[in-house]
Motif scaffolding. Structure first.
Motif, PDB file in Angstrom:
ATOM      1  N   PRO A 177       0.815  -1.218   0.000  1.00 49.63           N
ATOM      2  CA  PRO A 177       0.000   0.000   0.000  1.00 49.63           C
ATOM      3  C   PRO A 177       0.845   1.262   0.000  1.00 49.63           C
ATOM      4  CG  PRO A 177       0.027  -0.938   2.191  1.00 49.63           C
ATOM      5  CD  PRO A 177       0.740  -1.916   1.298  1.00 49.63           C
ATOM      6  N   THR A 178       2.119   1.150   0.302  1.00 48.73           N
ATOM      7  CA  THR A 178       2.941   2.357   0.350  1.00 48.73           C
ATOM      8  C   THR A 178       4.038   2.322  -0.697  1.00 48.73           C
ATOM      9  OG1 THR A 178       4.397   1.375   2.001  1.00 48.73           O
ATOM     10  CG2 THR A 178       2.535   2.628   2.829  1.00 48.73           C
ATOM     11  N   GLY A 179       3.888   1.411  -1.649  1.00 45.43           N
ATOM     12  CA  GLY A 179       4.930   1.211  -2.658  1.00 45.43           C
ATOM     13  C   GLY A 179       5.250   2.459  -3.461  1.00 45.43           C
ATOM     14  N   ASN A 180       4.274   3.353  -3.593  1.00 45.34           N
ATOM     15  CA  ASN A 180       4.475   4.518  -4.436  1.00 45.34           C
ATOM     16  C   ASN A 180       4.529   5.823  -3.648  1.00 45.34           C
ATOM     17  OD1 ASN A 180       4.878   4.595  -7.278  1.00 45.34           O
ATOM     18  ND2 ASN A 180       3.096   3.250  -7.434  1.00 45.34           N
ATOM     19  N   LEU A 181       4.681   5.711  -2.331  1.00 43.15           N
ATOM     20  CA  LEU A 181       4.592   6.924  -1.517  1.00 43.15           C
ATOM     21  C   LEU A 181       5.949   7.293  -0.937  1.00 43.15           C
ATOM     22  CD1 LEU A 181       1.284   6.106   0.389  1.00 43.15           C
ATOM     23  CD2 LEU A 181       1.595   7.441  -1.710  1.00 43.15           C
ATOM     24  N   ASP A 182       6.128   8.584  -0.718  1.00 39.00           N
ATOM     25  CA  ASP A 182       7.346   9.041  -0.044  1.00 39.00           C
ATOM     26  C   ASP A 182       7.292   8.622   1.419  1.00 39.00           C
ATOM     27  OD1 ASP A 182       6.307  11.611   1.598  1.00 39.00           O
ATOM     28  OD2 ASP A 182       5.236  11.334  -0.317  1.00 39.00           O
ATOM     29  N   THR A 183       8.415   8.719   2.088  1.00 38.34           N
ATOM     30  CA  THR A 183       8.503   8.206   3.456  1.00 38.34           C
ATOM     31  C   THR A 183       7.480   8.862   4.373  1.00 38.34           C
ATOM     32  OG1 THR A 183      10.847   8.208   2.958  1.00 38.34           O
ATOM     33  CG2 THR A 183      10.217   7.514   5.156  1.00 38.34           C
ATOM     34  N   ALA A 184       7.320  10.188   4.240  1.00 37.37           N
ATOM     35  CA  ALA A 184       6.392  10.888   5.131  1.00 37.37           C
ATOM     36  C   ALA A 184       4.970  10.373   4.923  1.00 37.37           C
ATOM     37  CB  ALA A 184       6.458  12.393   4.879  1.00 37.37           C
ATOM     38  N   ARG A 185       4.566  10.307   3.655  1.00 33.16           N
ATOM     39  CA  ARG A 185       3.228   9.827   3.320  1.00 33.16           C
ATOM     40  C   ARG A 185       3.042   8.381   3.787  1.00 33.16           C
ATOM     41  NH1 ARG A 185      -0.830  13.135   3.018  1.00 33.16           N
ATOM     42  NH2 ARG A 185      -0.608  14.459   1.214  1.00 33.16           N
ATOM     43  N   SER A 186       4.080   7.549   3.535  1.00 33.33           N
ATOM     44  CA  SER A 186       4.015   6.147   3.928  1.00 33.33           C
ATOM     45  C   SER A 186       3.750   6.029   5.414  1.00 33.33           C
ATOM     46  CB  SER A 186       5.330   5.438   3.604  1.00 33.33           C
ATOM     47  OG  SER A 186       5.569   5.499   2.221  1.00 33.33           O
ATOM     48  N   LYS A 187       4.443   6.868   6.170  1.00 37.99           N
ATOM     49  CA  LYS A 187       4.275   6.793   7.622  1.00 37.99           C
ATOM     50  C   LYS A 187       2.858   7.170   8.006  1.00 37.99           C
ATOM     51  CE  LYS A 187       8.916   6.882   9.328  1.00 37.99           C
ATOM     52  NZ  LYS A 187      10.138   7.702   9.279  1.00 37.99           N
ATOM     53  N   GLU A 188       2.326   8.215   7.353  1.00 39.54           N
ATOM     54  CA  GLU A 188       0.944   8.616   7.642  1.00 39.54           C
ATOM     55  C   GLU A 188      -0.023   7.466   7.403  1.00 39.54           C
ATOM     56  OE1 GLU A 188       1.266  13.100   6.064  1.00 39.54           O
ATOM     57  OE2 GLU A 188      -0.695  12.165   5.750  1.00 39.54           O
ATOM     58  N   ILE A 189       0.188   6.803   6.247  1.00 40.02           N
ATOM     59  CA  ILE A 189      -0.711   5.698   5.903  1.00 40.02           C
ATOM     60  C   ILE A 189      -0.579   4.574   6.918  1.00 40.02           C
ATOM     61  CG2 ILE A 189      -1.147   3.883   4.180  1.00 40.02           C
ATOM     62  CD1 ILE A 189      -2.242   6.572   3.331  1.00 40.02           C
ATOM     63  N   MET A 190       0.671   4.273   7.302  1.00 41.04           N
ATOM     64  CA  MET A 190       0.866   3.195   8.271  1.00 41.04           C
ATOM     65  C   MET A 190       0.240   3.551   9.615  1.00 41.04           C
ATOM     66  SD  MET A 190       2.138   0.866   6.500  1.00 41.04           S
ATOM     67  CE  MET A 190       2.321  -0.314   7.821  1.00 41.04           C
ATOM     68  N   GLU A 191       0.357   4.837   9.993  1.00 44.09           N
ATOM     69  CA  GLU A 191      -0.299   5.289  11.228  1.00 44.09           C
ATOM     70  C   GLU A 191      -1.799   5.058  11.128  1.00 44.09           C
ATOM     71  OE1 GLU A 191       1.088   6.257  13.879  1.00 44.09           O
ATOM     72  OE2 GLU A 191       3.064   7.125  13.396  1.00 44.09           O
ATOM     73  N   LEU A 192      -2.343   5.408   9.944  1.00 40.42           N
ATOM     74  CA  LEU A 192      -3.771   5.248   9.735  1.00 40.42           C
ATOM     75  C   LEU A 192      -4.172   3.788   9.895  1.00 40.42           C
ATOM     76  CD1 LEU A 192      -6.531   6.339   8.690  1.00 40.42           C
ATOM     77  CD2 LEU A 192      -5.710   5.836   6.388  1.00 40.42           C
ATOM     78  N   LEU A 193      -3.399   2.891   9.249  1.00 39.78           N
ATOM     79  CA  LEU A 193      -3.720   1.469   9.338  1.00 39.78           C
ATOM     80  C   LEU A 193      -3.589   0.987  10.777  1.00 39.78           C
ATOM     81  CD1 LEU A 193      -2.015   0.006   6.116  1.00 39.78           C
ATOM     82  CD2 LEU A 193      -4.382   0.741   6.465  1.00 39.78           C
ATOM     83  N   ALA A 194      -2.517   1.440  11.439  1.00 44.49           N
ATOM     84  CA  ALA A 194      -2.306   1.017  12.824  1.00 44.49           C
ATOM     85  C   ALA A 194      -3.468   1.454  13.702  1.00 44.49           C
ATOM     86  CB  ALA A 194      -0.990   1.589  13.345  1.00 44.49           C
TER      87      ALA A 194
END
Ligand SMILES: Nc1ncnc2c1ncn2[C@@H]1O[C@H](COP(=O)(O)OP(=O)(O)OP(=O)(O)O)[C@@H](O)[C@H]1O
Ligand SMILES: [Mg+2]
Lengths: 238, 401
Positions: A177-194
Motif C-alpha cells: 500500500p505504500t509502494g508509491n509513496l514518499d517516506t512521510a506519506r508512507s508513515k501517515e498511511i501506516m499510522e492510519l492502518l495502525a
C-alpha cells in the motif's frame, strides 16, 4: 461435555499451493503455505520479488482459488462456498488494496470510493459522507472529483486504500500500500492502518518491502520461493 | 438492486460518451434506414393502388388508329355517334359507353389564362372514369342535348384561373366560346406516369363538337363492362362489331384499338411490387449492417470492460448484479437509439414522401420489427460477452488487458 473448543482462528491456510500454467510451462508460485492469522492481528508480509506474496494475498482475499490446499475463514472452508457466497464474503468482511490499484477509469475518486458501499446497499447520502471521510483519512479531500488519470501514482494508491477502508471491513489486505509513496506519506498511511487496527479492531495484513513499514505491524511473515521462511513477532529483524 | 443497477448503468453511459454514442449511432442508422425505405415503398404501392382504383375498373378504351407499338398509332378515321350507339345496343356486356373528344384550348378568366385540355363528354364519362363532383353538378340532359355553353372544371384549372375564389356560376372564355362553370371535380392528383390528372375541362360532347372542334368526330370511347363479366370476351365482341362497321375485310388489320385498363393496371402493380421488394432488400441489408455495427461496439466495449468487471467482482459485486448493470445499460442505449431512429425515420420519410410525391403511410409492424431487432442485437451482444467476463474469477478478469 468437552470443554468449549477454542474459537477457530480468523484465517487458516493449510498446505496451500498455486501453480500457474500447465505441463512443461507449469510454475509453482506457492508451494505449500501454512498460515494462521488471529482476530485483530496486524501482519506484515515480506520477501523478495516473485516469492508469491501477491499470489497468497489474492487467495486470502478470495479473489483467486488455490490449486491445492485448504483456506478456512472463521472456520468456514472457502473452497466449498459458491461464487456468490464468496462475493458476499468479499462484500461484507474483506477489504483489498491491489498492488496495481485497480481503480475504475474515467470515474472520480469519490465515486470509486463509494462503489463498495453501493453494493452494500447504503443510501446515497450516507455513502457520500462515508466516502468523503475515507478520502479525508488518506489526505485526498481536495481531489474528490479527479479521475485516476488526473491523479499521481501515489494519489491513486491512496484512493485505493480509501476504497478498501470505507466499508470498515473485518480484514484488510493491502498489497504494497505504500509502494508509491514518499517516506512521510508512507508513515501517515501506516499510522492510519495502525489506528484502524487498534481502535476498530480491524485485522490487517500488508505486503511491504520496507522494514520501516513492517515495524508498524505486530508480526512479520517472510516469504521465500513460495514458502513461508520465517514467521516472528515484529522487530525480530532490526 | 434494480435501482442500483440502473444507477450504475446510467453512470457508465454518461462516463463513456463516445462509446455510448457509437452504440446508439449503429442502432439509429439501422432503424431509421429500414423504416424509411419500407415507408416510402409502402407509400408508392398505396399510390399506385389508389390510382388504379381511380381509373375505374372493368374499363375498355377504344381509340381509332392502328397500334404500331410503343404507343404510336397510325392515322384512321375517327368514330361517329352511331358507333357509340351501336356498341351500347349490340354488346350486352356493356354497362356504359362514354364517348369523348378532346383538344387543347386556352381558357381565360379575368386576366388569368391557362392552357388545358377541353374534353367533350356526356355524364357517363363521370361514371367510367370514377370522377366525383366536389361542388356544383354534372350536365343536365337539356344541356347535353342542346350543346349549351356550360363546363365542369378540374382542380388544377380551377386553381389556375380562380385561385381561392369559388368559380361556380362564373363565365370563363374557352377558345372563342364563353362558358358558364356549373361544377368542380374532386382532385385526383398525379397519375403514376406523373401526368396531372386534374388539368382538364369537361363540356357537353355536343358543345365540344359544334363550338370547339367544329366537327362530329369522337376520338375516344370508354366502355365500362358489367361486373362479373369477362372483359376479354367483351373486348373481342367490340372488336368484331367495330371491324364490321368500319368495313375491314378478313385479312386486314384493325384500324382501331381496344385496350383493357386491367392490363395496364397489372403492369403497374407488378412494377411497384418489384420496387417494394427491392427497397425491402436494401432495408434488410442496412439493418444487418447496423446490427453488425452494434455488435462490434458491444464486443469491443465488453472486452475493454473486463477489467471493470473484475474490479466490481473484487469489491463484492455478485455476478448477477454485474450482469444486470450491463443488461440495463444495453437496454437503455438500445431503446434510446431505437426511439431516435424511429423519430429520424419519420422525419426523413415525411421529407422523402413530399419530395417523391407519394403518400406517407407508416407501417407500425416494421417499426416494431426494426426496433426490436436492433435492441435485441444491442442487448444480446452487450449481455453475453459480459456474462462470460462475469463468470471469471475476479483476479482473472483483472489480469485481462
Ligand atoms: N498469472 C500468472 N501467470 C503465471 N505466473 C504468474 C502469474 N502471476 C504470478 N506469477 C508468477 O508467480 C510468482 C509469484 O508472483 P507474485 O506476484 O505472487 O510475486 P510477489 O511476491 O507479489 O512479487 P512482487 O514483490 O514483485 O510483487 C512469480 O514468479 C510470477 O512470475
Ligand atoms: Mg506482489
Amino acid at each position: 461435555m468437552n470443554p468449549a473448543p477454542l474459537p477457530p482462528p480468523l484465517i487458516c491456510l493449510k498446505g496451500v499451493t498455486k501453480v500457474y500454467g500447465h505441463g512443461q510451462a507449469a510454475m509453482a508460485a506457492l508451494r505449500g503455505i501454512d498460515l494462521e492469522i488471529g482476530q485483530g492481528e496486524f501482519v506484515a508480509v515480506m520477501g523478495p520479488s516473485g516469492s508469491g506474496k501477491s499470489t497468497c494475498m489474492n487467495i486470502l482475499g478470495c479473489l483467486d482459488t488455490p490449486t491445492r490446499g485448504g483456506y478456512q475463514f472463521r472456520g468456514v472452508a472457502v473452497e466449498e462456498l459458491s461464487r456468490n457466497q464468496r462475493a458476499m464474503l468479499r462484500r461484507h468482511y474483506l477489504g483489498f488494496v491491489f498492488q496495481g490499484y485497480n481503480l475504475l477509469n474515467r470515474t472520480s475518486a469519490l465515486e470509486n470510493v463509494e462503489l463498495p458501499l453501493i453494493y452494500r446497499g447504503l443510501p446515497a447520502a450516507q455513502r457520500r459522507a462515508a466516502a468523503r471521510q475515507a478520502l479525508a483519512a488518506v489526505g485526498l479531500s481536495d481531489r474528490e472529483h479527479h479521475t485516476p488519470g488526473e491523479l499521481s501514482g501515489g494519489q491513486q494508491q491512496r484512493v485505493a486504500i480509501a476504497r478498501a477502508i470505507v466499508t470498515e471491513p473485518a480484514v484488510l489486505f493491502a498489497d504494497e500500500p505504500t509502494g508509491n509513496l514518499d517516506t512521510a506519506r508512507s508513515k501517515e498511511i501506516m499510522e492510519l492502518l495502525a489506528s484502524l487496527n487498534r481502535e476498530h479492531g480491524i485485522t490487517i495484513m500488508i505486503v511491504t518491502h520496507e522494514p520501516d513499514m513492517a515495524k508498524y505491524a505486530k508480526r512479520t511473515v517472510c516469504f521465500v520461493d513460495g514458502l513461508v521462511a520465517t514467521d516472528e513477532p515484529a522487530g525480530g529483524e532490526s | 438492486m434494480l435501482w442500483n443497477a440502473f444507477l450504475l448503468a446510467l453512470r457508465e453511459i454518461r462516463r463513456n460518451v463516445l462509446r455510448s454514442f457509437l452504440t446508439i449511432l449503429g442502432i439509429v442508422i439501422g432503424v431509421a434506414a429500414v423504416i424509411t425505405m419500407v415507408t416510402i415503398g409502402g407509400g408508392a404501392t398505396a399510390q399506385v393502388t389508389q390510382q388504379i382504383a381511380s381509373l375505374g375498373t372493368n374499363l375498355l378504351i377504344v381509340r381509332p388508329g392502328q397500334h404500331l407499338g410503343m404507343g404510336q398509332r397510325g392515322a384512321a378515321s375517327p368514330f361517329r355517334q352511331e358507333d357509340v350507339t351501336a356498341i351500347a345496343r349490340e354488346i350486352p356486356a356493356v354497362a356504359a359507353v362514354a364517348p369523348s373528344a378532346s383538344q387543347s384550348v386556352t381558357t381565360i378568366f379575368g386576366n388569368a389564362n391557362w392552357s388545358t385540355s377541353a374534353n367533350g363528354v356526356d355524364n357517363r364519362y363521370f361514371t367510367v372514369r370514377n370522377w366525383t363532383i366536389e361542388e356544383g353538378r354534372m350536365f343536365s340532359d337539356g344541356e347535353l342535348r342542346a350543346g349549351q355553353a356550360v363546363c365542369v372544371l378540374g382542380a388544377t384549372v380551377r386553381k389556375e384561373l380562380f385561385g381561392g375564389q369559388s368559380p361556380l356560376g362564373s363565365k370563363i372564355r374557352l377558345g372563342k366560346m364563353s362558358c358558364q362553370v356549373i361544377g368542380l371535380l374532386a382532385a385526383k392528383g398525379q397519375s403514376t406516369m406523373g401526368r396531372d390528372q386534374d388539368d382538364l375541362i369537361l363540356v357537353p360532347l355536343r358543345t365540344f363538337q359544334r363550338r370547339i372542334a367544329g366537327k362530329q368526330d369522337i376520338s375516344l370511347i370508354q366502355i365500362s363492362i358489367r361486373d362479373g363479366i369477362d372483359t376479354n370476351k367483351a373486348q373481342k365482341d367490340i372488336e368484331l362489331l367495330l371491324r364490321e362497321r368500319r368495313h375491314i375485310s378478313v385479312g386486314e388489320n384493325d384500324d382501331f384499338q381496344v385496350r383493357d385498363m386491367k392490363e395496364i393496371a397489372q403492369m403497374l402493380t407488378g412494377t411497384t411490387r418489384i420496387l417494394t421488394s427491392l427497397l425491402g432488400a436494401v432495408a434488410a441489408v442496412s439493418l444487418l449492417v447496423g446490427g453488425i455495427g452494434i455488435m462490434n461496439i458491444m464486443l469491443v466495449s465488453v472486452t475493454e470492460r473486463t477489467r471493470e468487471i473484475g474490479i466490481r467482482l473484487a469489491i463484492g459485486a455478485l455476478e448477477r448484479e454485474v450482469l444486470l448493470q450491463f443488461l440495463v445499460e444495453a437496454v437503455v442505449l438500445s431503446s434510446f437509439g431505437g426511439v431516435v431512429g424511429i423519430l429520424l425515420a419519420i422525419v426523413s420519410s415525411l421529407g422523402l414522401s413530399a419530395l417523391l410525391n407519394v403518400p406517407f403511410i407508416l407501417n407500425p409492424g416494421i417499426i416494431i420489427l426494426a426496433f426490436f431487432f436492433s435492441a435485441a442485437v444491442g442487448v444480446i451482444f452487450g449481455f453475453f460477452p459480459a456474462r462470460k467476463a462475469a463468470q471469471l474469477d475476479p483476479i482473472e478478469a483483472l489480469r485481462h488487458e
